[in-house]
Design a protein around this motif. Structure first.
Motif, PDB file in Angstrom:
ATOM      1  N   ALA A 198      12.679  26.669  -1.783  1.00 30.55           N
ATOM      2  CA  ALA A 198      11.411  26.992  -1.121  1.00 30.55           C
ATOM      3  C   ALA A 198      11.534  26.860   0.398  1.00 30.55           C
ATOM      4  CB  ALA A 198      10.302  26.076  -1.640  1.00 30.55           C
ATOM      5  N   LEU A 199      12.222  25.823   0.861  1.00 28.00           N
ATOM      6  CA  LEU A 199      12.425  25.645   2.295  1.00 28.00           C
ATOM      7  C   LEU A 199      13.264  26.775   2.879  1.00 28.00           C
ATOM      8  CD1 LEU A 199      13.131  21.794   2.432  1.00 28.00           C
ATOM      9  CD2 LEU A 199      11.076  22.975   3.245  1.00 28.00           C
ATOM     10  N   ALA A 200      14.307  27.178   2.151  1.00 33.47           N
ATOM     11  CA  ALA A 200      15.170  28.254   2.636  1.00 33.47           C
ATOM     12  C   ALA A 200      14.411  29.580   2.731  1.00 33.47           C
ATOM     13  CB  ALA A 200      16.390  28.404   1.729  1.00 33.47           C
ATOM     14  N   VAL A 201      13.602  29.867   1.703  1.00 32.47           N
ATOM     15  CA  VAL A 201      12.817  31.105   1.730  1.00 32.47           C
ATOM     16  C   VAL A 201      11.790  31.066   2.864  1.00 32.47           C
ATOM     17  CG1 VAL A 201      11.100  32.456   0.446  1.00 32.47           C
ATOM     18  CG2 VAL A 201      13.139  31.598  -0.716  1.00 32.47           C
ATOM     19  N   ALA A 202      11.147  29.910   3.064  1.00 35.94           N
ATOM     20  CA  ALA A 202      10.188  29.786   4.160  1.00 35.94           C
ATOM     21  C   ALA A 202      10.870  30.008   5.506  1.00 35.94           C
ATOM     22  CB  ALA A 202       9.532  28.405   4.122  1.00 35.94           C
ATOM     23  N   PHE A 203      12.096  29.481   5.653  1.00 34.26           N
ATOM     24  CA  PHE A 203      12.835  29.695   6.891  1.00 34.26           C
ATOM     25  C   PHE A 203      13.125  31.172   7.106  1.00 34.26           C
ATOM     26  CE2 PHE A 203      16.977  30.691   8.640  1.00 34.26           C
ATOM     27  CZ  PHE A 203      16.887  30.166   9.918  1.00 34.26           C
ATOM     28  N   LEU A 204      13.586  31.853   6.066  1.00 36.61           N
ATOM     29  CA  LEU A 204      13.925  33.266   6.197  1.00 36.61           C
ATOM     30  C   LEU A 204      12.690  34.099   6.531  1.00 36.61           C
ATOM     31  CD1 LEU A 204      16.445  33.589   3.224  1.00 36.61           C
ATOM     32  CD2 LEU A 204      16.969  33.448   5.669  1.00 36.61           C
ATOM     33  N   LEU A 205      11.541  33.769   5.923  1.00 33.89           N
ATOM     34  CA  LEU A 205      10.314  34.481   6.248  1.00 33.89           C
ATOM     35  C   LEU A 205       9.882  34.214   7.687  1.00 33.89           C
ATOM     36  CD1 LEU A 205       8.252  33.948   2.959  1.00 33.89           C
ATOM     37  CD2 LEU A 205       9.388  36.043   3.737  1.00 33.89           C
ATOM     38  N   LEU A 206       9.993  32.962   8.110  1.00 35.03           N
ATOM     39  CA  LEU A 206       9.645  32.607   9.483  1.00 35.03           C
ATOM     40  C   LEU A 206      10.538  33.344  10.472  1.00 35.03           C
ATOM     41  CD1 LEU A 206       8.777  29.146  10.886  1.00 35.03           C
ATOM     42  CD2 LEU A 206      10.695  30.351  11.897  1.00 35.03           C
ATOM     43  N   CYS A 227      22.592  29.016  14.363  1.00 32.65           N
ATOM     44  CA  CYS A 227      22.661  27.626  13.911  1.00 32.65           C
ATOM     45  C   CYS A 227      22.106  27.445  12.503  1.00 32.65           C
ATOM     46  CB  CYS A 227      21.897  26.727  14.887  1.00 32.65           C
ATOM     47  SG  CYS A 227      22.668  26.529  16.507  1.00 32.65           S
ATOM     48  N   TRP A 228      20.979  28.082  12.207  1.00 34.29           N
ATOM     49  CA  TRP A 228      20.262  27.788  10.975  1.00 34.29           C
ATOM     50  C   TRP A 228      20.497  28.783   9.844  1.00 34.29           C
ATOM     51  CZ3 TRP A 228      18.058  23.560   9.259  1.00 34.29           C
ATOM     52  CH2 TRP A 228      17.643  22.581  10.171  1.00 34.29           C
ATOM     53  N   MET A 229      20.794  30.037  10.144  1.00 31.01           N
ATOM     54  CA  MET A 229      20.890  31.032   9.077  1.00 31.01           C
ATOM     55  C   MET A 229      21.969  30.697   8.043  1.00 31.01           C
ATOM     56  SD  MET A 229      19.380  33.774   8.024  1.00 31.01           S
ATOM     57  CE  MET A 229      18.585  34.483   9.468  1.00 31.01           C
ATOM     58  N   PRO A 230      23.203  30.330   8.443  1.00 36.58           N
ATOM     59  CA  PRO A 230      24.210  29.999   7.420  1.00 36.58           C
ATOM     60  C   PRO A 230      23.778  28.835   6.528  1.00 36.58           C
ATOM     61  CG  PRO A 230      25.250  30.333   9.553  1.00 36.58           C
ATOM     62  CD  PRO A 230      23.779  30.280   9.802  1.00 36.58           C
ATOM     63  N   PHE A 231      23.168  27.817   7.117  1.00 35.82           N
ATOM     64  CA  PHE A 231      22.746  26.661   6.339  1.00 35.82           C
ATOM     65  C   PHE A 231      21.609  27.020   5.385  1.00 35.82           C
ATOM     66  CE2 PHE A 231      20.218  22.678   5.974  1.00 35.82           C
ATOM     67  CZ  PHE A 231      21.135  21.968   5.226  1.00 35.82           C
ATOM     68  N   PHE A 238      12.164  18.914  11.491  1.00 33.64           N
ATOM     69  CA  PHE A 238      12.810  20.216  11.608  1.00 33.64           C
ATOM     70  C   PHE A 238      11.836  21.350  11.286  1.00 33.64           C
ATOM     71  CE2 PHE A 238      16.838  17.776  11.243  1.00 33.64           C
ATOM     72  CZ  PHE A 238      17.461  18.287  12.376  1.00 33.64           C
ATOM     73  N   SER A 239      10.873  21.107  10.396  1.00 41.40           N
ATOM     74  CA  SER A 239       9.846  22.119  10.134  1.00 41.40           C
ATOM     75  C   SER A 239       8.984  22.335  11.368  1.00 41.40           C
ATOM     76  CB  SER A 239       8.968  21.682   8.954  1.00 41.40           C
ATOM     77  OG  SER A 239       9.721  21.569   7.766  1.00 41.40           O
ATOM     78  N   ALA A 240       8.614  21.245  12.055  1.00 40.74           N
ATOM     79  CA  ALA A 240       7.819  21.363  13.272  1.00 40.74           C
ATOM     80  C   ALA A 240       8.607  22.056  14.382  1.00 40.74           C
ATOM     81  CB  ALA A 240       7.360  19.981  13.729  1.00 40.74           C
ATOM     82  N   SER A 241       9.913  21.816  14.432  1.00 41.86           N
ATOM     83  CA  SER A 241      10.740  22.483  15.434  1.00 41.86           C
ATOM     84  C   SER A 241      10.751  23.992  15.213  1.00 41.86           C
ATOM     85  CB  SER A 241      12.172  21.928  15.378  1.00 41.86           C
ATOM     86  OG  SER A 241      13.003  22.570  16.321  1.00 41.86           O
ATOM     87  N   ALA A 242      10.967  24.414  13.964  1.00 43.13           N
ATOM     88  CA  ALA A 242      10.962  25.848  13.664  1.00 43.13           C
ATOM     89  C   ALA A 242       9.585  26.447  13.894  1.00 43.13           C
ATOM     90  CB  ALA A 242      11.416  26.075  12.220  1.00 43.13           C
TER      91      ALA A 242
END
Length: 328
Positions: A195-203, A257-261, A118-122
């Motif tokens: 940490a994963l959630a913050v990385a997602f939000l920054l991405l 799809c991803w923001m709520p999670f 999922f990290s590679a997908s994002a």
């Protein structure tokens, strides 16, 4: 063999993708631990569909004629990541419900595969946004054949980083020995999930910034066309508009799809009911189902490959259209 409450917390819950969801408030014994939740079945079915759909994308890309552009390499990376994510969901289901006594290594390996995929997908979606920005910002000088080595090197670095992220649970960053440190995604710790959630939000913030820049470029092109009133210029602008539409669909679906999670994983912990995690994780996983439908299957070259594979020929209206760097 009887299963106590600690065993239930350790082996039952399964979280979103293929991590485990903490079954808070479950007072069941061994029978409850062995039961298969409908949410688990839904995630496994979603993973199977993801794997099949993205395998079809990879096959179509391999069969597509003509030279390769960075955008097609990036689409292949996205499809490979989503394929692995689907296999990870299936593997997680197998580890939790088909093995008699899942080992810590099997549990952590399934979790690591999901994290890496999922990290590679994002990351691939971000790389696609960057490529789209470069192709529009430097439309006169952008040459796909020159950009291809750079795109390949960037993807190699991306996959190395994602593989390293997937190894973290196996290397000790997990909560198997400290259940109180678990996040809603067991065996991921609360700190790791944050940490994963913050990385997602920054991405996602970076993707939105690129998207805003693309909108400005597209608006400027449209204004120039309106001034020039040239049919040729209008024809050349159709491709960037299509690229903008595709990017809007991909980013919009990704956010929904991803923001709520991501927000839930940032604020919640293992004490929250597992149904919340499942209800938000399933739409997040479905993003990998939507990517091929929104992105890959709308590409003319992939459509040609599918026509050739299924019918042995390509309709004239599809074969006559030339390919440009904005088709993806």
């Amino acid at each position: 063999r009887g299963v106590n409450r600690g065993d239930v917390c350790r082996h039952v819950g399964g979280s979103p993708p293929p991590l485990q969801v903490s079954e808070h408030g479950d007072a069941g014994g061994g029978a409850a631990a062995a039961a298969v939740s409908p949410w688990d079945v839904a995630l496994c079915a979603t993973g199977t569909a993801m794997a099949c759909e993205n395998a079809l994308v990879l096959a179509a890309l391999a069969y597509a004629p003509g030279p390769r552009a960075p955008a097609f390499l990036l689409v292949g990376s996205l499809a490979l990541a989503d394929l692995l994510a689907g296999l990870g969901l299936v593997a997680n289901f197998g580890v939790r419900h088909l093995l008699q006594a899942p080992s810590a290594t099997a549990t952590l390996s399934a979790a690591g595969l999901l994290l890496a995929a999922f990290s590679a997908s994002a990351g691939s979606l971000l790389a696609i946004a960057v490529d789209r920005y470069l192709s529009l910002c430097h439309a006169l000088t952008y040459r796909p054949e020159r950009a291809l080595p750079g795109a390949a090197a960037a993807l190699l670095l991306l996959w190395l980083l994602c593989a390293a992220a997937g190894l973290l649970p196996l290397l000790g960053w997990n909560c198997l020995r400290a259940p109180g440190a678990c996040s809603v995604l067991r065996p991921v710790t609360k700190d790791h999930a944050a940490a994963l959630a913050v990385a997602f939000l920054l991405l996602f913030a970076l993707m939105l910034q690129l998207y805003a820049q693309i909108c400005r470029i597209a608006a400027r092109h449209a204004q120039q066309i309106a001034v020039q009133q040239q049919q040729l210029a209008a024809a050349q602008a159709a491709s960037p508009r299509k690229g903008l539409s595709t990017l809007s669909l991909v980013l919009g679906t990704f956010a929904l799809c991803w923001m709520p999670f991501a927000v839930y994983a940032l604020v919640a912990d293992a004490s929250y009911p597992a149904v919340y995690t499942y209800a938000l994780a399933l739409p997040a996983a479905c993003n990998s189902l939507f990517n091929p439908l929104i992105y890959a299957f709308r590409n003319p070259d992939i459509q040609k490959s599918l026509w050739l594979a299924c019918c042995g020929c390509v309709p004239a209206r599809r074969s006559a259209r030339p390919r440009t760097s904005s088709d993806v």
